[in-house]
Design an enzyme around this catalytic site. Structure first.
Site, PDB file in Angstrom:
ATOM      1  N   ASN A   1      -7.798   4.140   8.895  1.00  0.00           N
ATOM      2  CA  ASN A   1      -7.127   2.995   9.511  1.00  0.00           C
ATOM      3  C   ASN A   1      -7.151   3.042  11.029  1.00  0.00           C
ATOM      4  OD1 ASN A   1      -5.236   5.267   8.870  1.00  0.00           O
ATOM      5  ND2 ASN A   1      -3.887   4.091  10.204  1.00  0.00           N
TER       6      ASN A   1
ATOM      7  N   THR B   1      10.523  -7.012 -11.590  1.00  0.00           N
ATOM      8  CA  THR B   1      10.078  -8.392 -11.773  1.00  0.00           C
ATOM      9  C   THR B   1       8.809  -8.643 -10.964  1.00  0.00           C
ATOM     10  OG1 THR B   1      12.359  -9.120 -12.082  1.00  0.00           O
ATOM     11  CG2 THR B   1      10.722 -10.811 -11.538  1.00  0.00           C
TER      12      THR B   1
ATOM     13  N   GLN C   1      -7.948  -0.316   4.062  1.00  0.00           N
ATOM     14  CA  GLN C   1      -8.777  -0.857   5.142  1.00  0.00           C
ATOM     15  C   GLN C   1     -10.151  -1.291   4.649  1.00  0.00           C
ATOM     16  OE1 GLN C   1      -7.911  -1.452   8.306  1.00  0.00           O
ATOM     17  NE2 GLN C   1      -5.863  -0.598   8.143  1.00  0.00           N
TER      18      GLN C   1
ATOM     19  N   GLY D   1       0.796  -1.218   0.000  1.00  0.00           N
ATOM     20  CA  GLY D   1       0.000   0.000   0.000  1.00  0.00           C
ATOM     21  C   GLY D   1       0.829   1.268   0.000  1.00  0.00           C
ATOM     22  N   THR D   2       1.932   1.275   0.727  1.00  0.00           N
ATOM     23  CA  THR D   2       2.758   2.482   0.796  1.00  0.00           C
ATOM     24  C   THR D   2       3.301   2.840  -0.580  1.00  0.00           C
ATOM     25  OG1 THR D   2       3.359   2.168   3.110  1.00  0.00           O
ATOM     26  CG2 THR D   2       4.867   3.462   1.770  1.00  0.00           C
TER      27      THR D   2
ATOM     28  N   CYS E   1       4.380   7.002  17.370  1.00  0.00           N
ATOM     29  CA  CYS E   1       5.453   7.057  18.361  1.00  0.00           C
ATOM     30  C   CYS E   1       6.750   7.217  17.603  1.00  0.00           C
ATOM     31  CB  CYS E   1       5.478   5.787  19.206  1.00  0.00           C
ATOM     32  SG  CYS E   1       6.815   5.747  20.405  1.00  0.00           S
TER      33      CYS E   1
ATOM     34  N   HIS F   1      -2.142  -7.857   2.870  1.00  0.00           N
ATOM     35  CA  HIS F   1      -2.003  -8.376   4.235  1.00  0.00           C
ATOM     36  C   HIS F   1      -3.079  -7.885   5.199  1.00  0.00           C
ATOM     37  CE1 HIS F   1      -0.134  -4.982   6.610  1.00  0.00           C
ATOM     38  NE2 HIS F   1       0.026  -4.516   5.396  1.00  0.00           N
TER      39      HIS F   1
END
Length: 422
Positions: free
Chosen positions: A161, A247, A189, A69-70, A335, A211
Site C-alpha cells: 500500500n 446483518t 491495493q 479490509g481490516t 504518525c 473503497h
C-alpha cells in the site's frame, strides 16, 4: 481547485457505483428474512456476490462479506490460526502449528493482528524483503523448511500500500502449501489495478475492499477457499458460512460488485494511469536529480503508484507544503501520538531512519490527468527546496514530548496509514 493524488488511501466513489448504491438504499428487506421483501434482498445480494466472485476469479460461495479490509485481515489471520490449532481452543492442548509468517512490509491490519496473536501463544516469523521491497522467495523457502510443519498461516500482501511493489504471491503459496500451511494475501491495493485471480494464485484466503476502487467505505470481503474453514471472530446469526455473523449490507455489496466490475473491465484505464505514473517518475527525476524512486519500475509496481524519497526533507513538511499548494499526497509513514516515525516499510528495505522519514507517495486514479501531473511537477521542486531549508527534525519538540502518551495527544493525531485498508 485541489488535485487529488492519494488514491491509495481511498478512491472517490464513481458515478455508476453511486447510482447503484443509492438505488439499493431505497429498497427494503433483511436478506435473512423469509418474507418476499427479504428474499428479494437475498437475490440482489447473491447477484452481487456472484459478480464480485467473477471479478476476482473465485466461486460465489467463496465470497465472505465483511465491513472492510481490516476486518477481513483479522478474520483471515486469527480465524486460520485458530482453525489450525483448534485442539488448543477446545482442550488446552499445546499449539500444533504455532507459527504465523508475515512479510516485513505488511499493512498494520496484518502486523498488529500478528502481534496480538503472539499474546495468544503464536510465534511470529518475519519474511524479509530485498532492497526493492520484494519478498525474498529464497528466504521464504529457508524459513518454511525450518518452521513449515509448525506453521499455521503465511500472509504476504499482493501489492504494498505504501510503495506499490507487487509481490510473488503464487510462488510463496506453493512453498507454504508444500509444508501444509495455509496462505493468505491482502489484495486490497491490487484489485482493479492488476490482474487478480484467486483460483489461479492458489491462495486459501484473500482480502479485498470496495473503497480503493471507487466503491463505498464500510464493505469488503474475505475470499475464502471452499473446504477451508476459519474460526469466526464474530458470533451471532451464522451468516456467511457461519464465518462472519451480522446483518448483511446489501447496498454495500451491490455497490462493491459494481465498482469491482467497472475497475476490472477497463484495462485501457490502467494503461493510461501507468503512462501518467511513468510521466511523473521521469519528471521528478529530471527536476530533482537526487530524488530516489522506491521499488522497481514498470510492471513491477502498481500502475498508479509513484513513491519517492527526497533526502534532507521531512516527509510531513513535504506533505504540508504540497497541501498548501493544492495537492493531496501522503507521507507513507505512520504518525502516532504526534511523533513522526520512520516508515516500517522503508526500514525493511534497509533504508536509514532519516531516509525512511523523507518519503512522499503520489497515487493516481480515474480523475488524474496530464495537466495534474504537469501542475505537480511545476511546484514540486520549490516545495522540496523549502522542505530542505526547514531541515530534518532530529529531536521531538518539547510540546510534543509533553503530550506524548496523553489521551489529548493521542486523540489529536491519528495514524492515517494504519486505517488505510479498512
Amino acid at each position: 481547485m485541489r488535485i487529488y493524488l492519494d488514491y491509495a488511501a481511498t478512491c472517490p466513489i464513481q458515478p455508476q457505483v453511486l447510482d447503484a448504491y443509492v438505488e439499493e438504499l431505497q429498497q427494503v428487506g433483511n436478506p435473512s428474512a423469509l418474507h418476499a421483501s427479504g428474499q428479494l434482498a437475498r437475490m440482489r445480494l447473491e447477484a452481487a456476490r456472484e459478480q464480485l466472485a467473477q471479478c476476482v476469479g473465485a466461486q460465489s460461495a467463496e465470497v465472505v462479506f465483511t465491513s472492510g479490509g481490516t476486518e477481513a485481515d483479522n478474520l483471515a489471520l486469527k480465524g486460520l490460526f485458530w482453525q489450525a490449532n483448534k485442539a488448543h481452543l477446545t482442550t488446552g492442548a499445546p499449539h500444533e502449528r504455532p507459527v504465523v509468517m508475515v512479510s516485513a512490509i505488511e499493512h498494520s491490519a496484518i502486523l498488529e493482528t500478528a502481534e496480538w496473536l503472539e499474546t495468544q501463544g503464536a510465534t511470529i516469523v518475519t519474511l524479509p524483503v530485498d532492497e526493492q521491497g520484494v519478498v525474498r522467495v529464497d528466504a521464504a523457502r529457508e524459513l518454511l523448511e525450518t518452521h513449515g510443519p509448525r506453521t499455521a498461516v503465511v500472509s504476504v500482501m499482493w501489492a504494498n500500500n505504501e510503495i506499490g511493489v507487487l509481490q510473488p504471491v503464487p510462488e510463496i503459496t506453493k512453498l507454504a502449501h508444500a509444508h501444509g500451511a495455509l496462505m493468505h494475501t491482502d489484495a486490497v491495493q491490487a484489485l482493479g489495478n492488476v490482474d487478480l485471480n484467486f483460483s489461479e494464485a492458489g491462495v486459501d484466503a484473500m482480502t479485498v475492499t470496495a473503497h480503493k476502487l471507487g466503491g463505498p467505505v464500510g464493505i469488503g470481503a474475505l475470499i475464502l477457499k471452499r473446504g477451508v474453514n476459519a474460526v469466526p471472530v464474530l458470533h451471532g446469526g451464522g451468516q456467511e458460512r457461519s464465518v462472519r455473523s451480522g446483518t448483511l449490507d446489501v447496498p454495500g455489496a451491490v455497490a462493491f460488485a459494481t465498482a469491482a466490475r467497472l475497475a476490472t473491465e477497463d484495462r485501457d484505464e490502467k494503461v493510461r494511469i501507468a503512462r501518467l505514473r511513468d510521466r511523473l517518475i521521469a519528471g521528478i527525476e529530471e527536476r530533482i536529480p537526487d530524488a530516489q524512486l522506491t521499488g522497481p519500475r514498470g510492471d513491477g509496481r502498481l500502475p498508479g503508484n509513484a513513491h519517492f524519497v527526497f533526502p534532507g526533507c521531512e516527509g510531513d513538511t513535504l506533505l504540508f507544503g504540497l497541501d498548501m499548494a493544492g495537492f493531496d499526497t501522503a507521507t507513507g509513514s505512520a504518525c502516532s501520538a504526534g511523533v513522526n516515525r520512520p516508515s516500517h516499510v522503508l526500514l525493511a528495505l534497509g533504508r536509514s531512519e532519516d531516509n525512511a522519514r523523507s518519503s512522499q507517495r503520489f497515487t493516481l486514479g480515474p480523475g488524474t490527468t496530464e495537466e495534474h501531473i504537469d501542475a505537480l511537477l511545476k511546484v514540486l521542486p520549490q516545495v522540496v527546496e523549502n522542505a530542505r531549508k526547514a531541515g530534518m527534525v532530529s529531536a521531538t519538540p518539547a510540546w510534543m514530548s509533553a503530550g506524548e502518551g496523553s489521551s489529548a495527544a493521542s486523540s489529536a493525531h491519528t495514524d492515517t496509514e494504519g486505517t488505510e485498508t479498512s
